[in-house]
Design a protein around this motif. Structure first.
Motif, PDB file in Angstrom:
ATOM      1  N   ASP A   1       0.829  -1.207   0.000  1.00 32.07           N
ATOM      2  CA  ASP A   1       0.000   0.000   0.000  1.00 32.07           C
ATOM      3  C   ASP A   1       0.866   1.260   0.000  1.00 32.07           C
ATOM      4  OD1 ASP A   1      -2.429  -1.345  -0.094  1.00 32.07           O
ATOM      5  OD2 ASP A   1      -2.838  -1.134   2.050  1.00 32.07           O
ATOM      6  N   ARG A   2       1.949   1.256   0.780  1.00 31.67           N
ATOM      7  CA  ARG A   2       2.854   2.418   0.812  1.00 31.67           C
ATOM      8  C   ARG A   2       3.489   2.648  -0.552  1.00 31.67           C
ATOM      9  NH1 ARG A   2       5.173   0.125   5.413  1.00 31.67           N
ATOM     10  NH2 ARG A   2       4.171   0.886   7.269  1.00 31.67           N
ATOM     11  N   ILE A   3       3.907   1.572  -1.181  1.00 29.86           N
ATOM     12  CA  ILE A   3       4.556   1.686  -2.491  1.00 29.86           C
ATOM     13  C   ILE A   3       3.541   2.153  -3.540  1.00 29.86           C
ATOM     14  CG2 ILE A   3       5.683   0.365  -4.332  1.00 29.86           C
ATOM     15  CD1 ILE A   3       6.989  -1.264  -1.983  1.00 29.86           C
ATOM     16  N   ALA A   4       2.304   1.678  -3.443  1.00 31.62           N
ATOM     17  CA  ALA A   4       1.259   2.135  -4.363  1.00 31.62           C
ATOM     18  C   ALA A   4       1.007   3.627  -4.169  1.00 31.62           C
ATOM     19  CB  ALA A   4      -0.026   1.340  -4.152  1.00 31.62           C
TER      20      ALA A   4
ATOM     21  N   ALA B   1       3.165   5.837  -3.140  1.00 35.63           N
ATOM     22  CA  ALA B   1       4.307   6.522  -3.757  1.00 35.63           C
ATOM     23  C   ALA B   1       4.160   6.540  -5.283  1.00 35.63           C
ATOM     24  CB  ALA B   1       5.615   5.838  -3.352  1.00 35.63           C
ATOM     25  N   ALA B   2       3.693   5.440  -5.847  1.00 29.83           N
ATOM     26  CA  ALA B   2       3.490   5.383  -7.300  1.00 29.83           C
ATOM     27  C   ALA B   2       2.423   6.371  -7.743  1.00 29.83           C
ATOM     28  CB  ALA B   2       3.106   3.961  -7.726  1.00 29.83           C
ATOM     29  N   SER B   3       1.376   6.541  -6.928  1.00 31.52           N
ATOM     30  CA  SER B   3       0.329   7.504  -7.288  1.00 31.52           C
ATOM     31  C   SER B   3       0.859   8.928  -7.221  1.00 31.52           C
ATOM     32  CB  SER B   3      -0.907   7.326  -6.403  1.00 31.52           C
ATOM     33  OG  SER B   3      -0.651   7.719  -5.080  1.00 31.52           O
ATOM     34  N   LEU B   4       1.702   9.215  -6.243  1.00 33.46           N
ATOM     35  CA  LEU B   4       2.299  10.550  -6.140  1.00 33.46           C
ATOM     36  C   LEU B   4       3.247  10.830  -7.301  1.00 33.46           C
ATOM     37  CD1 LEU B   4       3.017  10.761  -2.319  1.00 33.46           C
ATOM     38  CD2 LEU B   4       1.381  12.140  -3.622  1.00 33.46           C
ATOM     39  N   HIS B   5       3.771   9.783  -7.886  1.00 35.94           N
ATOM     40  CA  HIS B   5       4.672   9.934  -9.026  1.00 35.94           C
ATOM     41  C   HIS B   5       3.918   9.879 -10.354  1.00 35.94           C
ATOM     42  CE1 HIS B   5       8.130   9.258 -11.669  1.00 35.94           C
ATOM     43  NE2 HIS B   5       8.815   9.824 -10.696  1.00 35.94           N
ATOM     44  N   GLY B   6       2.652   9.461 -10.317  1.00 36.47           N
ATOM     45  CA  GLY B   6       1.868   9.347 -11.542  1.00 36.47           C
ATOM     46  C   GLY B   6       2.272   8.168 -12.401  1.00 36.47           C
TER      47      GLY B   6
ATOM     48  N   ARG C   1      -1.605   0.435 -12.153  1.00 39.82           N
ATOM     49  CA  ARG C   1      -2.525  -0.534 -12.750  1.00 39.82           C
ATOM     50  C   ARG C   1      -2.179  -1.947 -12.282  1.00 39.82           C
ATOM     51  NH1 ARG C   1      -5.791   0.909 -17.053  1.00 39.82           N
ATOM     52  NH2 ARG C   1      -5.546   3.045 -17.753  1.00 39.82           N
ATOM     53  N   TYR C   2      -0.889  -2.256 -12.215  1.00 43.90           N
ATOM     54  CA  TYR C   2      -0.459  -3.585 -11.759  1.00 43.90           C
ATOM     55  C   TYR C   2      -0.833  -3.793 -10.286  1.00 43.90           C
ATOM     56  CZ  TYR C   2       2.505  -7.231  -9.902  1.00 43.90           C
ATOM     57  OH  TYR C   2       2.958  -8.333  -9.234  1.00 43.90           O
ATOM     58  N   MET C   3      -0.489  -2.841  -9.441  1.00 44.67           N
ATOM     59  CA  MET C   3      -0.706  -3.029  -8.007  1.00 44.67           C
ATOM     60  C   MET C   3      -2.189  -3.076  -7.651  1.00 44.67           C
ATOM     61  SD  MET C   3       2.416  -0.995  -6.180  1.00 44.67           S
ATOM     62  CE  MET C   3       2.609   0.353  -7.328  1.00 44.67           C
ATOM     63  N   VAL C   4      -2.992  -2.255  -8.301  1.00 46.73           N
ATOM     64  CA  VAL C   4      -4.433  -2.263  -8.029  1.00 46.73           C
ATOM     65  C   VAL C   4      -5.083  -3.497  -8.647  1.00 46.73           C
ATOM     66  CG1 VAL C   4      -6.614  -1.063  -8.494  1.00 46.73           C
ATOM     67  CG2 VAL C   4      -4.614   0.233  -7.729  1.00 46.73           C
ATOM     68  N   GLY C   5      -4.740  -3.779  -9.892  1.00 49.00           N
ATOM     69  CA  GLY C   5      -5.389  -4.865 -10.618  1.00 49.00           C
ATOM     70  C   GLY C   5      -4.958  -6.258 -10.215  1.00 49.00           C
ATOM     71  N   HIS C   6      -3.693  -6.414  -9.828  1.00 50.20           N
ATOM     72  CA  HIS C   6      -3.176  -7.758  -9.543  1.00 50.20           C
ATOM     73  C   HIS C   6      -2.830  -8.005  -8.079  1.00 50.20           C
ATOM     74  CE1 HIS C   6      -3.050  -8.816 -13.763  1.00 50.20           C
ATOM     75  NE2 HIS C   6      -2.552  -7.615 -13.982  1.00 50.20           N
TER      76      HIS C   6
ATOM     77  N   SER D   1      -3.890  11.615  -4.786  1.00 54.45           N
ATOM     78  CA  SER D   1      -2.446  11.772  -4.963  1.00 54.45           C
ATOM     79  C   SER D   1      -2.058  11.708  -6.440  1.00 54.45           C
ATOM     80  CB  SER D   1      -1.666  10.758  -4.133  1.00 54.45           C
ATOM     81  OG  SER D   1      -2.092   9.451  -4.380  1.00 54.45           O
ATOM     82  N   ALA D   2      -2.776  10.936  -7.249  1.00 56.80           N
ATOM     83  CA  ALA D   2      -2.497  10.912  -8.692  1.00 56.80           C
ATOM     84  C   ALA D   2      -2.843  12.259  -9.327  1.00 56.80           C
ATOM     85  CB  ALA D   2      -3.266   9.779  -9.365  1.00 56.80           C
TER      86      ALA D   2
END
Length: 166
Positions: free
Chosen positions: A37-40, A42-47, A53-58, A74-75
């Motif tokens: 969740d933390r990494i996701a 961070a990914a949203s803050l980075h766009g 898509r991978y973290m949410v979908g899989h 954050s996106a």
């Protein structure tokens, strides 16, 4: 995995910056839900569209974790592409299904008419207030986004009206 170390986070950050799903797939194998969740986030803050898509979908990352932890918000902050916001809105939001008013405030403040329109069409509370006691219309006006302000007024937004969710 407990005790995530600096080297792991640095590798995850580099994979997010490159939007490298293959590297994330390897790095995240066996990592606990909280760290994913933390990494996701961070990914949203980075766009990082493909990474999210991978973290949410899989991996089942939740799009809205709490009122103040939304991958959507954050996106928007990261000026992510509309396609990513559309993808995130299509995902289940569980008990926070109606809490897309705060991302609306963020989109209005960022000057993103495309996302404002998308969120209003998705049912965002047009008068949802943020923690700074502004709704989307007030923020659009204060930042000089007249086209967004007109759109919001045309859809029922009113200055001084703040709907808050507990």
């Amino acid at each position: 995995m407990s005790g995530i170390d600096y080297a792991f986070r640095k590798k995850a950050g580099a994979a997010i910056e490159r939007d490298d799903v293959d590297a994330l797939r390897v790095l995240l194998a066996g990592v606990d839900r909280e760290e994913i969740d933390r990494i996701a986030y961070a990914a949203s803050l980075h766009g990082s569209e493909e990474s999210l898509r991978y973290m949410v979908g899989h991996l089942g990352v939740r799009v809205i974790r709490s009122l103040d932890r939304s991958l959507i918000t954050s996106a928007i902050t990261a000026q992510a592409p509309l396609t990513l916001i559309e993808f995130l809105l299509e995902q289940p939001r569980g008990e926070y299904a109606l809490y897309i008013g705060l991302p609306l405030v963020r989109a209005a403040g960022a000057g993103r008419l495309d996302i404002v329109e998308l969120l209003v069409e998705a049912g965002a509370d047009i008068n949802q207030g943020n923690t700074g006691f502004h709704n989307a219309l007030e923020l659009a006006i204060s930042k000089g986004f007249e086209e967004i302000a007109k759109y919001l007024r045309d859809h029922g937004a009113r200055p001084g009206v703040h709907n808050y969710r507990e």
